[in-house]
Every structure is written in C-alpha cells, then in structure tokens.
Design a protein around this motif. Structure first.
Motif, short mmCIF file in Angstrom:
data_model
loop_
_atom_site.label_atom_id
_atom_site.label_comp_id
_atom_site.label_asym_id
_atom_site.label_seq_id
_atom_site.Cartn_x
_atom_site.Cartn_y
_atom_site.Cartn_z
N HIS A 182 6.97 8.07 16.89
CA HIS A 182 8.13 7.26 17.25
C HIS A 182 7.82 6.24 18.34
N HIS A 187 9.44 2.51 21.23
CA HIS A 187 9.01 2.01 22.54
C HIS A 187 8.07 0.80 22.43
N ASP A 333 14.95 6.66 24.31
CA ASP A 333 15.03 7.99 23.67
C ASP A 333 16.47 8.48 23.64
FE LIG Z 1 10.17 8.49 23.40
#
Ligand SMILES: [Fe+2]
Ligand code: FES
Length: 414
Positions: A182, A187, A333
């Motif tokens: 991810h 990010h 997140d």
């Molecule tokens: Fe993360």
C-alpha cells in the motif's frame, strides 16, 4: 469457520471475548508518560479494551491505572483529587492508592472494616522510553515487560512519533501497517518518481511469508532489473505491532525501524502509537514534531471524515501527494482505514497474492486464540530473562539483491 465468524473473533476485544482475553495477556501502551507530566498532576481518562479507566501519577511519581468508576457509588475518579500519594473521589472522599487499595473511607465509623473488604480495579503499570505500559490479564500469568528495542534502547534512540485516535477497529489499522504494497500507492510522492526503488515498488510483487514464533515476517519481493530483485520486509508481532523499514541499509538491514502499535480503545475505536527506533544512533525529535503537527493536544487528528481528511482533487490531479492528502503517512492511513467502516466487513473482500501477509497474520491470530481456548499460553510471552529476547525479529530489510538470493542473510546474527 466462516469469514464472518472469524471477523467477530478477531475484532472484538471486550473482557471475555477470545481476542479480548488474548490481548489481556500482553503488556500494552496505555498512554504516554508525558500525559502525566509530574507528580500529582491532573489525571487522564484512558479507554482500553472496552474498559473505562483513569490514569494518575501520585506524589512519588508512580503511575496508577484504576477503574474509572468509584467503588462506592460509581462516580468518576477522573474528577478526583490527586494528592497525598493517592486519588480521592470528590463525591464522598473515598481515597485510593495506585494499586487500587482503598486507603480511607472518611464517612464510615472508625470501627468499620468496609475498606478492607474492597479491592478497586487497578492494573499494574511500567514506564519505558516515554510510554506507560499496562497489563490487564490474570496476575499469576503476568509476563515480563518484553525486551523489545523500542523499550530497551537508550531513550535518545527512540522517538515517540505520536499517538493518534482512529475511529475504526484496531485490526484494519494493524493490517495496513503490515502491508508493504500500500505504501507505494497511498503514500506515493510524485517527487520521488526518479528513485528506482520507488519504481520497482509499483511492479507486481510476490510476498514470501516467514512465520516467527510470535509473529509473521513478510518479505515483499519486487522485480528490480534483469538480474536483481528488491526486498522489503514488514514484521507483525503479537498482539498488535507492525514494523516497517526506515532509514538506509548500510549493514544489509535498515538502520532504523518504524514501529506502530494499534491499541484497541474498544471494538470501534483505536489508539495508534508510532515509534521511530534507531539501532546505533541518537536522533532528535523532528519526526515527532512533524507527526504531532497533525493532531491536537488531545491527540485527535485535524483530518477527519467530516472534512474528508482535507483531500484535494487538485492535489490528486497535479500535486505531489498521489492520494490527494498532503499529510503524513499516519493521516493518510487514517483516511483509508476509517473509510472501511467501524469494523470492516471482511466477507466482502477479494484478496490476492499480494495480500499474503494479511492472510498469514489473521491465521496466526486465530491459531493463538485456539491455543488459549485449549489452555495454552499465547505466543511471544516471557517469564524468564532467558526467554525475554526479541532476537532478529525487529530488524528490517530494504535491499536490492541478486535474483533468488536469500534475503534472510541480510539480517544480523543476534
Ligand atoms: Fe501506511
Ligand atoms: S461515589 Fe466515590 S466516594 Fe462515593
């Protein structure tokens, strides 16, 4: 068992639930030491594993973690007076020690034995590197505080990045911390596109699972060039710890580890704690300052569902932050994990080969639950100094290696 049943087992943390009982066998962060900055300072409400608690620091600096509701008639001890090595309920003056001993019931006759018959709920606390840890399980089963590097390295090697309140179940947050894939998307920074490692990380990867005695390490392996692969590890440790690489890799392994605890407040909310841990050098607190710029003094984020986490469509189209939220990783997140709903409905997921770490973690936890149901101890607990070692588990790898090379060779021999 069905996915729905497994999801219930894994996500519920109240006392008496399988996962709740498992959590209570481990030392876990309850709050930061700085939230109780000095003896006799104001107490703090703590919600942990569905229990309402109050933390205070007594006149001698000791931390107490007590049930919030007074043993007399249930008034909140949060409003209590902290003084004279105790906390005193302001309703009728019942006075408690840090260990829950009732020291005084001033309205009762001198001959009364009432206070000797009552033990107020309390949990033992230990402070390590700026964190107050507590143990909420059976006294006779209390393990040693684990010798994990974020607790044992010198204080100036460890930065407590932040504490952050999440409006979702702990497990979906933890799964993100153990998902190497991810971070190359959520990010992603457009300004980092020139880095060949970042380019490699958006190619289809395979995930190699390394089952440890008390967790699951995953090596995500990306094609790099004709003769090399890039390896990046994440390590889940029981019960709610995710570790990811940080810094460079001058010795094969990373010089730092980013450690995240996802500590359930209740079934629907969670406290995230971030640590930056440097093996061989002291660091300043710039990491903490940056993370904390996104939360208030109460550790509540300025980025919420109500303001769509300040996501900018313009940023998505032409900015640096690919996801559209120009913020730190913990905030990005937060957006995706909260967006799944309070407890993600895992029966609606479609998992692929790149989700192997998530699958292995869930399996590991369900096995630990089963072990406990059969009367065994969950993994990762130590009762003797010999047992109390973290071995090479917290070491992380980010390396480009010859294709097919054994990435475990990068780990230090400890
Ligand atoms: Fe993360
Ligand atoms: S309710 Fe606390 S002293 Fe009465």
């Amino acid at each position: 068992m069905s996915i729905v049943e497994d999801n219930e087992i894994l996500t519920r943390v109240g006392r008496g639930t399988p996962m709740g009982e498992l959590f209570r066998r481990y030392w876990m962060p309850a709050l930061l030491s700085e939230e109780l900055p000095e003896p006799d300072c104001a107490p703090v409400r703590v919600k942990l594993l569905n229990e309402d608690l109050v933390a205070f620091r007594d006149s001698n600096g000791r931390v107490g973690l007590l049930g919030e509701y007074c043993s007399h008639r249930r008034a909140s001890l949060f409003y209590g007076r902290v003084e004279d090595c105790s906390i005193t309920c302001v309703y009728h003056g019942w006075k408690y020690d840090v260990d829950g001993t009732v020291l005084d019931i001033p309205a009762e006759p001198e001959t009364s034995r009432l206070k000797d018959t009552i033990q107020h709920k309390s949990y033992p606390c230990e402070e390590r590197n700026g964190v107050v840890l507590t143990y909420m399980g059976p006294k006779e089963k209390m393990p040693l505080v684990p010798n994990l590097p974020w607790f044992t390295l010198p204080r100036d090697h460890v930065v407590v990045g932040s504490k952050l309140f999440l409006e979702c179940n702990w497990l979906q947050a933890l799964e993100g911390d153990n998902d190497s894939i991810h971070s190359a998307y959520l990010h992603r920074r457009i300004s980092g596109e020139g880095d060949p490692m970042n380019q490699a990380r958006r190619r289809p990867a395979r995930v190699a699972i390394d089952r440890l005695p008390w967790g699951v390490r995953a090596a995500t392996i990306y094609p790099y060039d004709d003769t090399q692969e890039m390896v990046r590890t994440n390590t889940f440790l029981m019960p709610c710890i995710g570790n990811t690489p940080r810094g460079d890799s001058p010795n094969g392994y990373n010089e730092a580890v980013h450690t995240i605890y996802q500590v359930p407040a209740d079934d629907y909310t969670n406290w995230r704690y971030d640590f930056e841990v440097w093996w061989d050098k002291s660091v300043d607190d710039s990491y903490a300052r940056s993370d904390r710029a996104e939360v208030g003094s109460d550790f509540m984020s300025y980025y919420t569902r109500a303001n769509n986490y300040r996501l900018s469509r313009e940023e998505q189209k032409s900015g640096d932050f690919w996801c559209g939220v120009a913020a730190r990783n913990h905030t990005q997140d937060k957006m995706v994990t909260e967006s799944m709903g309070a407890i993600s409905d895992r029966s609606q997921e479609n998992l692929g080969a790149s989700d192997m770490h998530i699958i292995a973690m869930r399996r590991f936890m369900l096995e630990a639950v089963r072990t406990m149901a059969e009367g065994g101890d969950p993994p990762g607990l130590a009762w003797t100094p010999e047992e109390n070692q973290s071995r090479d588990y917290p070491y992380m790898i980010t390396s480009v290696l010859p294709t097919g090379a054994d990435w475990k060779e990068c780990l230090p021999k400890v």
